[in-house]
Scaffold this active site. Sequence first.
Site, PDB file in Angstrom:
ATOM      1  N   HIS A  18       3.085   7.060  -0.552  1.00  0.00           N
ATOM      2  CA  HIS A  18       2.457   6.361  -1.610  1.00  0.00           C
ATOM      3  C   HIS A  18       1.148   7.076  -1.856  1.00  0.00           C
ATOM      4  O   HIS A  18       0.738   7.941  -1.060  1.00  0.00           O
ATOM      5  CB  HIS A  18       2.130   5.076  -1.194  1.00  0.00           C
ATOM      6  CG  HIS A  18       1.189   4.591  -0.138  1.00  0.00           C
ATOM      7  ND1 HIS A  18       1.277   4.771   1.142  1.00  0.00           N
ATOM      8  CD2 HIS A  18      -0.385   4.599  -0.180  1.00  0.00           C
ATOM      9  CE1 HIS A  18       0.305   4.459   1.731  1.00  0.00           C
ATOM     10  NE2 HIS A  18      -0.674   4.348   1.094  1.00  0.00           N
ATOM     11  N   HIS A  20      -2.875   6.446  -3.242  1.00  0.00           N
ATOM     12  CA  HIS A  20      -4.094   5.722  -4.124  1.00  0.00           C
ATOM     13  C   HIS A  20      -4.843   6.419  -5.019  1.00  0.00           C
ATOM     14  O   HIS A  20      -5.564   7.593  -4.464  1.00  0.00           O
ATOM     15  CB  HIS A  20      -4.986   4.888  -2.979  1.00  0.00           C
ATOM     16  CG  HIS A  20      -4.543   4.001  -1.796  1.00  0.00           C
ATOM     17  ND1 HIS A  20      -4.968   3.819  -0.522  1.00  0.00           N
ATOM     18  CD2 HIS A  20      -3.388   3.079  -1.972  1.00  0.00           C
ATOM     19  CE1 HIS A  20      -4.024   2.806  -0.053  1.00  0.00           C
ATOM     20  NE2 HIS A  20      -3.387   2.685  -1.002  1.00  0.00           N
ATOM     21  N   TYR A  84     -12.247   0.976   1.060  1.00  0.00           N
ATOM     22  CA  TYR A  84     -10.880   0.252   1.252  1.00  0.00           C
ATOM     23  C   TYR A  84      -9.829   1.407   1.225  1.00  0.00           C
ATOM     24  O   TYR A  84      -8.898   1.439   2.118  1.00  0.00           O
ATOM     25  CB  TYR A  84     -10.377  -0.597   0.133  1.00  0.00           C
ATOM     26  CG  TYR A  84      -8.967  -0.993   0.211  1.00  0.00           C
ATOM     27  CD1 TYR A  84      -8.409  -1.899   0.924  1.00  0.00           C
ATOM     28  CD2 TYR A  84      -8.192  -0.368  -0.750  1.00  0.00           C
ATOM     29  CE1 TYR A  84      -7.135  -2.149   1.129  1.00  0.00           C
ATOM     30  CE2 TYR A  84      -6.774  -0.618  -0.816  1.00  0.00           C
ATOM     31  CZ  TYR A  84      -6.320  -1.500   0.211  1.00  0.00           C
ATOM     32  OH  TYR A  84      -5.098  -1.846  -0.029  1.00  0.00           O
TER      33      TYR A  84
END
Length: 91
Positions: A18, A20, A84
Amino acid sequence: MCDEYNYEILSLHISPDHVHLFLSAHPKHAPSEIVRAVKSITAGEMWQQHKPLLQEYLWGGGFWEESYYVGTAGDVSTSTIEQYIERTEHV
């Protein structure tokens, strides 16, 4: 690509399964339009640069999954979102 569309990448982390991507864009750009542009252009670039390898691993499939998650920063600071992303890089 981001220069062309006036997007600013604030943070980026690439994991094996993935990505971000935290970016800033003018409110006139719908989040779905941003995702479509990023996925389409990056997939095209990856196919141009790595076609033999990608054909071996992605036969019959696309480069990106159709799904995605979009969130807006709202009252959350840029620093909080970047932290985050950094914390989840090992997930």
